[in-house]
Design a protein around this motif. Sequence first.
Motif, PDB file in Angstrom:
ATOM      1  N   SER A 265       0.812  -1.221   0.000  1.00 32.61           N
ATOM      2  CA  SER A 265       0.000   0.000   0.000  1.00 32.61           C
ATOM      3  C   SER A 265       0.849   1.276   0.000  1.00 32.61           C
ATOM      4  CB  SER A 265      -0.929   0.026   1.224  1.00 32.61           C
ATOM      5  OG  SER A 265      -1.802  -1.078   1.211  1.00 32.61           O
ATOM      6  N   VAL A 266       2.158   1.132  -0.120  1.00 35.45           N
ATOM      7  CA  VAL A 266       3.053   2.301  -0.102  1.00 35.45           C
ATOM      8  C   VAL A 266       3.425   2.644  -1.549  1.00 35.45           C
ATOM      9  CG1 VAL A 266       5.218   3.262   0.733  1.00 35.45           C
ATOM     10  CG2 VAL A 266       3.913   1.654   2.163  1.00 35.45           C
ATOM     11  N   ALA A 267       3.085   3.830  -1.984  1.00 33.48           N
ATOM     12  CA  ALA A 267       3.224   4.236  -3.385  1.00 33.48           C
ATOM     13  C   ALA A 267       4.445   5.132  -3.603  1.00 33.48           C
ATOM     14  CB  ALA A 267       1.972   4.964  -3.852  1.00 33.48           C
ATOM     15  N   PHE A 268       5.060   4.911  -4.747  1.00 36.03           N
ATOM     16  CA  PHE A 268       6.107   5.822  -5.225  1.00 36.03           C
ATOM     17  C   PHE A 268       5.413   6.921  -6.027  1.00 36.03           C
ATOM     18  CE2 PHE A 268       9.012   6.842  -8.866  1.00 36.03           C
ATOM     19  CZ  PHE A 268       9.939   7.587  -8.142  1.00 36.03           C
ATOM     20  N   LEU A 269       5.521   8.181  -5.536  1.00 35.56           N
ATOM     21  CA  LEU A 269       4.871   9.305  -6.196  1.00 35.56           C
ATOM     22  C   LEU A 269       5.857  10.003  -7.128  1.00 35.56           C
ATOM     23  CD1 LEU A 269       2.825  10.895  -3.246  1.00 35.56           C
ATOM     24  CD2 LEU A 269       2.023   9.340  -5.037  1.00 35.56           C
ATOM     25  N   GLN A 270       5.407  10.229  -8.321  1.00 42.89           N
ATOM     26  CA  GLN A 270       6.228  10.903  -9.323  1.00 42.89           C
ATOM     27  C   GLN A 270       5.366  11.974  -9.987  1.00 42.89           C
ATOM     28  OE1 GLN A 270       7.149   8.713 -12.913  1.00 42.89           O
ATOM     29  NE2 GLN A 270       9.239   9.526 -12.965  1.00 42.89           N
ATOM     30  N   GLY A 271       5.845  13.205  -9.965  1.00 41.45           N
ATOM     31  CA  GLY A 271       5.033  14.273 -10.520  1.00 41.45           C
ATOM     32  C   GLY A 271       5.856  15.388 -11.130  1.00 41.45           C
ATOM     33  N   ALA A 272       5.143  16.317 -11.726  1.00 42.28           N
ATOM     34  CA  ALA A 272       5.775  17.508 -12.311  1.00 42.28           C
ATOM     35  C   ALA A 272       4.741  18.626 -12.332  1.00 42.28           C
ATOM     36  CB  ALA A 272       6.279  17.225 -13.723  1.00 42.28           C
ATOM     37  N   LEU A 362       1.554  10.929 -10.607  1.00 42.30           N
ATOM     38  CA  LEU A 362       1.331   9.486 -10.746  1.00 42.30           C
ATOM     39  C   LEU A 362       1.735   8.782  -9.456  1.00 42.30           C
ATOM     40  CD1 LEU A 362       2.812   8.880 -14.323  1.00 42.30           C
ATOM     41  CD2 LEU A 362       0.431   9.357 -13.701  1.00 42.30           C
ATOM     42  N   ALA A 363       0.982   7.724  -9.134  1.00 43.17           N
ATOM     43  CA  ALA A 363       1.289   6.890  -7.969  1.00 43.17           C
ATOM     44  C   ALA A 363       1.559   5.469  -8.464  1.00 43.17           C
ATOM     45  CB  ALA A 363       0.121   6.906  -6.984  1.00 43.17           C
ATOM     46  N   TYR A 364       2.757   4.944  -8.183  1.00 45.25           N
ATOM     47  CA  TYR A 364       3.137   3.575  -8.555  1.00 45.25           C
ATOM     48  C   TYR A 364       3.072   2.698  -7.301  1.00 45.25           C
ATOM     49  CZ  TYR A 364       4.963   5.274 -13.037  1.00 45.25           C
ATOM     50  OH  TYR A 364       5.109   5.816 -14.292  1.00 45.25           O
ATOM     51  N   LEU A 365       2.260   1.683  -7.342  1.00 47.27           N
ATOM     52  CA  LEU A 365       2.131   0.746  -6.236  1.00 47.27           C
ATOM     53  C   LEU A 365       2.882  -0.547  -6.549  1.00 47.27           C
ATOM     54  CD1 LEU A 365      -1.641   1.194  -5.400  1.00 47.27           C
ATOM     55  CD2 LEU A 365       0.277   1.800  -3.909  1.00 47.27           C
ATOM     56  N   PRO A 366       3.501  -1.160  -5.566  1.00 43.41           N
ATOM     57  CA  PRO A 366       4.149  -2.456  -5.788  1.00 43.41           C
ATOM     58  C   PRO A 366       3.138  -3.470  -6.343  1.00 43.41           C
ATOM     59  CG  PRO A 366       4.779  -1.550  -3.666  1.00 43.41           C
ATOM     60  CD  PRO A 366       3.685  -0.674  -4.193  1.00 43.41           C
ATOM     61  N   ASP A 367       3.623  -4.335  -7.189  1.00 44.53           N
ATOM     62  CA  ASP A 367       2.818  -5.420  -7.768  1.00 44.53           C
ATOM     63  C   ASP A 367       1.772  -4.919  -8.767  1.00 44.53           C
ATOM     64  OD1 ASP A 367       4.255  -7.128  -6.081  1.00 44.53           O
ATOM     65  OD2 ASP A 367       2.750  -6.933  -4.487  1.00 44.53           O
ATOM     66  N   GLN A 368       1.790  -3.621  -9.119  1.00 43.57           N
ATOM     67  CA  GLN A 368       0.910  -3.111 -10.168  1.00 43.57           C
ATOM     68  C   GLN A 368       1.775  -2.544 -11.287  1.00 43.57           C
ATOM     69  OE1 GLN A 368      -2.454  -0.718  -9.224  1.00 43.57           O
ATOM     70  NE2 GLN A 368      -2.949  -1.823  -7.320  1.00 43.57           N
ATOM     71  N   THR A 369       1.509  -2.971 -12.509  1.00 46.08           N
ATOM     72  CA  THR A 369       2.373  -2.597 -13.629  1.00 46.08           C
ATOM     73  C   THR A 369       2.035  -1.238 -14.227  1.00 46.08           C
ATOM     74  OG1 THR A 369       0.914  -3.791 -15.155  1.00 46.08           O
ATOM     75  CG2 THR A 369       2.791  -5.004 -14.236  1.00 46.08           C
ATOM     76  N   GLU A 370       0.855  -0.688 -13.906  1.00 48.65           N
ATOM     77  CA  GLU A 370       0.456   0.602 -14.445  1.00 48.65           C
ATOM     78  C   GLU A 370       0.287   1.609 -13.309  1.00 48.65           C
ATOM     79  OE1 GLU A 370       0.230   1.498 -17.580  1.00 48.65           O
ATOM     80  OE2 GLU A 370       0.754  -0.509 -18.299  1.00 48.65           O
ATOM     81  N   PRO A 371       0.683   2.844 -13.520  1.00 44.57           N
ATOM     82  CA  PRO A 371       0.519   3.849 -12.462  1.00 44.57           C
ATOM     83  C   PRO A 371      -0.929   4.285 -12.314  1.00 44.57           C
ATOM     84  CG  PRO A 371       1.355   4.890 -14.444  1.00 44.57           C
ATOM     85  CD  PRO A 371       1.324   3.403 -14.725  1.00 44.57           C
TER      86      PRO A 371
END
Length: 530
Positions: A265-272, A362-371
């Motif tokens: 449930s911990v997401a890598f956040l990437q934005g601009a 965008l939020a990238y979650l472990p085990d999910q291939t699409e943000p």
Amino acid sequence: MRKPKVSDMIPSVNGGEGEVRAFLESLTGPSRGNVNWLVDNALTVSVSEGRVLSLRLKEDLPPHDNDIATLQWADDRYTITATAGRNLWVNGQKTSSTSLNHGDMIEFGEKGPMSRYRLCDHSFPAHHTVEDILSDAYAYTRTSRRPFAKKMSGALRDGGWRLASQTTVLFRITILATLLVIAGFGYLLYQNDRRLAESIEQESRKIEAVAVMLAQTREDALTPDDLSSLRDAFKNQLVTTEQRLGTLEQQAGAPTRVIAASTRSVAFLQGAYGLRHVESRKILRHVVGPDGENLKTPFGQPWIEPDGTGEPAEFQFTGTGFLIAGVPLMATNRHVALPWTSGDREKALRDAGLEPEMLRLLAYLPDQTEPIEARLLRFSEAADLAILEVEPSRVQDLGIPLADATSRVGEELYLLGYPTGLKALIAQAGPGFLEGLEADGTLNFWSIASRLSTQGKIHPLASRGIVARTSESAIVYDAETTTGGSGGPVLNRRGEVVAINAAILPEFGGSNIGVPVSHLRALLEEVESQ
């Protein structure tokens, strides 16, 4: 009122009374501006060694060494004749004798002076017309034998002096007023030009400062040197996430299932975000050259302008967020969701006439291939917290529960997050992933994250810490993390969120500050009450 006649004012040269027939006005020499009145029938013209022109009756004897010509009145005109051995020029032509016409230019001798001959209307010429003065200046430049530069400067100097001293008072006042108006307009134009130049320079400095800030926000953009450093790290046997979790379990006795369940449930956040010019409402874009490449300023920074034709200038950032159990919402720091609020950046942008605008988050979650597309829903004014809205169907059965009680000093905590952003993720992905990047030459901020997600290589790092101090506004602990880990959950041994990681205090032995979960609960209540 009639103008006074010269016969009323000036005695004849021979002591009788006479009317002025003509006059000689000296245009050069010490007598410049003086008038010699021609009254009698026969006159002798003399030029002193000081180049001063004078007249006397012709019959006055004996002759003087300075005599240069005679004037004889006949047939309603004067005839001028050069004295023997003397030179005389009329209208630029050397002559020994000639009849004079109104307006003729006479140059007496090799060194002058030069005079203008005018017939008189029997009235005293108190003032000269502008036409006369300009005509005299033109005639002087046309007939004078002096070098061109000297006669031009002389004509301008003498013409200006005569316009200022020999014209009517009304004309002089008008000219003076006109000059003052012109000078005033000139001063206003100068001031406007100066202000415009200062404004342009100030705007250039602002854009340059924004460009520097743009370059500084691209720390997550990888370079070949970064890849080389990561390759060296692999040679030094960098541990993977699973190894770190195993070590953590051995050291702290934490159940692997708690950390593993939270990790999903911990997401890598990437934005601009971009910047919009307030006055023009245009977003800042890159200036593109003829070859399609983004141009740079003379200082090596990206060249961006409201009228640029390239892509919008992106101020890129990364961070951490986590899903909250029971609601399709994600929590993070306010300074992650609104990255332009960090430090004095927001004030600097406001002073530059710019307003930030999120371009992509965008939020990238472990085990999910699409943000997952994320959107700011609400942020706290009192604490460094924000809540993001995400697509509910993508986060079913995910989320970390929130603790009810506050942590105590000495309690063991676990911090999950994505410190150092993409660099740490590439390091976790292993040498094979790095070799693929080098082979493809792929160093794009967005494409690297997408590639990591597609290959299932996005997982947070975990670290352990001990609570050092607690208060209503903050929890201080010593779990290891760094930039990029902001917004991550701080868990107790039951896998509950007790704080949201917010700041790093490297000057205090790597200590960190977290926002107590009570503030997050209060923010959630505000969302529910909307």
